[in-house]
Design a protein around this motif. Structure first.
Motif, PDB file in Angstrom:
ATOM      1  N   ILE A   9       0.843  -1.201   0.000  1.00  0.00           N
ATOM      2  CA  ILE A   9       0.000   0.000   0.000  1.00  0.00           C
ATOM      3  C   ILE A   9       0.874   1.244   0.000  1.00  0.00           C
ATOM      4  CG2 ILE A   9      -1.717   1.324   1.303  1.00  0.00           C
ATOM      5  CD1 ILE A   9      -2.927  -1.406   2.129  1.00  0.00           C
ATOM      6  N   ASP A  10       1.978   1.237   0.755  1.00  0.00           N
ATOM      7  CA  ASP A  10       2.902   2.377   0.745  1.00  0.00           C
ATOM      8  C   ASP A  10       3.487   2.574  -0.653  1.00  0.00           C
ATOM      9  OD1 ASP A  10       2.507   2.782   3.471  1.00  0.00           O
ATOM     10  OD2 ASP A  10       4.202   1.514   4.032  1.00  0.00           O
ATOM     11  N   LYS A  11       3.819   1.470  -1.334  1.00  0.00           N
ATOM     12  CA  LYS A  11       4.343   1.551  -2.698  1.00  0.00           C
ATOM     13  C   LYS A  11       3.284   2.121  -3.638  1.00  0.00           C
ATOM     14  CE  LYS A  11       6.809  -1.554  -4.667  1.00  0.00           C
ATOM     15  NZ  LYS A  11       7.378  -2.789  -5.217  1.00  0.00           N
ATOM     16  N   HIS A  12       2.058   1.668  -3.466  1.00  0.00           N
ATOM     17  CA  HIS A  12       0.969   2.141  -4.330  1.00  0.00           C
ATOM     18  C   HIS A  12       0.722   3.635  -4.138  1.00  0.00           C
ATOM     19  CE1 HIS A  12      -2.724   2.005  -6.661  1.00  0.00           C
ATOM     20  NE2 HIS A  12      -3.252   2.771  -5.728  1.00  0.00           N
ATOM     21  N   ASN A  50       9.750   4.907   2.477  1.00  0.00           N
ATOM     22  CA  ASN A  50       9.285   5.599   3.679  1.00  0.00           C
ATOM     23  C   ASN A  50       7.784   5.815   3.567  1.00  0.00           C
ATOM     24  OD1 ASN A  50      11.971   5.738   4.357  1.00  0.00           O
ATOM     25  ND2 ASN A  50      12.043   7.957   4.521  1.00  0.00           N
ATOM     26  N   ARG A  51       7.101   5.580   4.671  1.00  0.00           N
ATOM     27  CA  ARG A  51       5.656   5.798   4.696  1.00  0.00           C
ATOM     28  C   ARG A  51       5.340   7.283   4.741  1.00  0.00           C
ATOM     29  NH1 ARG A  51       3.513   1.164   8.818  1.00  0.00           N
ATOM     30  NH2 ARG A  51       3.371  -0.417   7.195  1.00  0.00           N
ATOM     31  N   ILE A  52       4.226   7.631   4.113  1.00  0.00           N
ATOM     32  CA  ILE A  52       3.754   9.016   4.142  1.00  0.00           C
ATOM     33  C   ILE A  52       2.714   9.108   5.253  1.00  0.00           C
ATOM     34  CG2 ILE A  52       2.648  10.867   2.844  1.00  0.00           C
ATOM     35  CD1 ILE A  52       3.525   9.406   0.263  1.00  0.00           C
ATOM     36  N   GLY A  53       2.984   9.957   6.226  1.00  0.00           N
ATOM     37  CA  GLY A  53       2.038  10.159   7.320  1.00  0.00           C
ATOM     38  C   GLY A  53       0.775  10.858   6.846  1.00  0.00           C
ATOM     39  N   ALA A  54      -0.262  10.785   7.653  1.00  0.00           N
ATOM     40  CA  ALA A  54      -1.564  11.354   7.290  1.00  0.00           C
ATOM     41  C   ALA A  54      -1.483  12.852   7.022  1.00  0.00           C
ATOM     42  CB  ALA A  54      -2.586  11.070   8.395  1.00  0.00           C
ATOM     43  N   MET A  66      -5.277  17.105  -5.692  1.00  0.00           N
ATOM     44  CA  MET A  66      -6.113  15.906  -5.734  1.00  0.00           C
ATOM     45  C   MET A  66      -6.598  15.590  -4.324  1.00  0.00           C
ATOM     46  SD  MET A  66      -6.182  15.033  -8.885  1.00  0.00           S
ATOM     47  CE  MET A  66      -6.917  13.429  -8.890  1.00  0.00           C
ATOM     48  N   PRO A  67      -7.768  14.970  -4.198  1.00  0.00           N
ATOM     49  CA  PRO A  67      -8.214  14.557  -2.864  1.00  0.00           C
ATOM     50  C   PRO A  67      -7.342  13.404  -2.348  1.00  0.00           C
ATOM     51  CG  PRO A  67      -9.734  13.745  -4.529  1.00  0.00           C
ATOM     52  CD  PRO A  67      -8.734  14.635  -5.236  1.00  0.00           C
ATOM     53  N   VAL A  68      -7.268  13.263  -1.053  1.00  0.00           N
ATOM     54  CA  VAL A  68      -6.454  12.207  -0.445  1.00  0.00           C
ATOM     55  C   VAL A  68      -6.850  10.828  -0.980  1.00  0.00           C
ATOM     56  CG1 VAL A  68      -5.912  11.048   1.744  1.00  0.00           C
ATOM     57  CG2 VAL A  68      -5.948  13.542   1.639  1.00  0.00           C
ATOM     58  N   GLU A  69      -8.135  10.616  -1.211  1.00  0.00           N
ATOM     59  CA  GLU A  69      -8.619   9.309  -1.678  1.00  0.00           C
ATOM     60  C   GLU A  69      -7.961   8.886  -2.991  1.00  0.00           C
ATOM     61  OE1 GLU A  69     -11.520  11.933  -1.568  1.00  0.00           O
ATOM     62  OE2 GLU A  69     -10.769  11.776   0.472  1.00  0.00           O
ATOM     63  N   PHE A  70      -7.600   9.868  -3.823  1.00  0.00           N
ATOM     64  CA  PHE A  70      -6.977   9.580  -5.113  1.00  0.00           C
ATOM     65  C   PHE A  70      -5.756   8.680  -4.946  1.00  0.00           C
ATOM     66  CE2 PHE A  70      -3.378  10.684  -7.860  1.00  0.00           C
ATOM     67  CZ  PHE A  70      -3.876  10.322  -9.099  1.00  0.00           C
ATOM     68  N   PHE A  71      -4.984   8.905  -3.914  1.00  0.00           N
ATOM     69  CA  PHE A  71      -3.734   8.177  -3.726  1.00  0.00           C
ATOM     70  C   PHE A  71      -3.960   6.718  -3.317  1.00  0.00           C
ATOM     71  CE2 PHE A  71      -2.913  12.688  -3.102  1.00  0.00           C
ATOM     72  CZ  PHE A  71      -1.991  12.888  -4.113  1.00  0.00           C
ATOM     73  N   PHE A  72      -5.180   6.393  -2.905  1.00  0.00           N
ATOM     74  CA  PHE A  72      -5.499   5.021  -2.506  1.00  0.00           C
ATOM     75  C   PHE A  72      -6.299   4.262  -3.560  1.00  0.00           C
ATOM     76  CE2 PHE A  72      -4.670   7.219   1.458  1.00  0.00           C
ATOM     77  CZ  PHE A  72      -3.871   6.316   2.123  1.00  0.00           C
ATOM     78  N   GLU A  73      -6.767   4.959  -4.603  1.00  0.00           N
ATOM     79  CA  GLU A  73      -7.557   4.292  -5.641  1.00  0.00           C
ATOM     80  C   GLU A  73      -6.769   3.154  -6.269  1.00  0.00           C
ATOM     81  OE1 GLU A  73      -8.769   7.271  -8.466  1.00  0.00           O
ATOM     82  OE2 GLU A  73     -10.077   8.245  -7.005  1.00  0.00           O
ATOM     83  N   GLY A  74      -7.403   1.983  -6.314  1.00  0.00           N
ATOM     84  CA  GLY A  74      -6.769   0.818  -6.916  1.00  0.00           C
ATOM     85  C   GLY A  74      -5.681   0.193  -6.066  1.00  0.00           C
ATOM     86  N   SER A  75      -5.634   0.556  -4.788  1.00  0.00           N
ATOM     87  CA  SER A  75      -4.571   0.021  -3.921  1.00  0.00           C
ATOM     88  C   SER A  75      -4.771  -1.474  -3.707  1.00  0.00           C
ATOM     89  CB  SER A  75      -4.542   0.756  -2.583  1.00  0.00           C
ATOM     90  OG  SER A  75      -5.738   0.562  -1.878  1.00  0.00           O
TER      91      SER A  75
END
Length: 156
Positions: A9-12, A50-54, A66-75
């Motif tokens: 998920i961090d890679k995605h 490295n993980r991206i904090g909230a 972009m909204p935060v959700e964009f970065f998780f789409e298709g994770s």
């Protein structure tokens, strides 16, 4: 000592940050400056090292528009978790392609073409060059983008 592999998920999320950054034409250095970080830290975020904090992801989403959700789409989703309303088809290959320089260049150029008939002809051309039917392209995700084999030229 063994290196710990980055979380999928961090890679995605990192790859989506990279894809959006490249699409808006921003360098790692410029994004780093806007975040108060070095470009090396941005590289580590984009690779998932490295993980991206909230709060940092919130900053990135505002900078990249972009909204935060964009970065998780298709994770990626663990096999033991229910899929809910997620699409059945795996579309991560699209994000992988758009994260490449060629993908960004092709996307930008294609979007500048206003005539839908010309766009359709380009899709037909690329489909024929790829040697597959369009239905198969849409039905089967691409495993890996690889360079095609080119026969060696022989001097006569």
């Amino acid at each position: 000592m063994l290196k710990k592999a980055p979380n999928p998920i961090d890679k995605h999320v990192g790859s989506r940050v990279r894809m959006r950054r490249v699409l808006v034409g921003m360098s790692q250095e410029r994004l780093g400056e806007a975040l108060g970080l070095t470009f090396q830290q941005v590289q580590k975020y984009e690779k998932g090292t490295n993980r991206i904090g909230a709060s940092r992801l919130q900053q990135i989403s505002k900078i990249l528009g972009m909204p935060v959700e964009f970065f998780f789409e298709g994770s990626p989703q663990p096999d033991n978790e229910p899929s809910g309303f997620r699409d059945v088809a795996d579309t991560t290959y699209v994000a992988d392609f758009l994260a490449t320089n060629e993908g960004v260049q092709l996307n930008r150029a294609f979007l500048r073409i206003k005539d839908p008939k010309i766009r359709r002809r380009i899709v037909d051309l690329v489909t024929s060059l790829a040697g597959v039917e369009e239905d198969r392209i849409l039905a089967e995700p691409v495993a890996v983008l690889a360079e095609p084999e080119v026969p060696a030229l022989v001097a006569e």
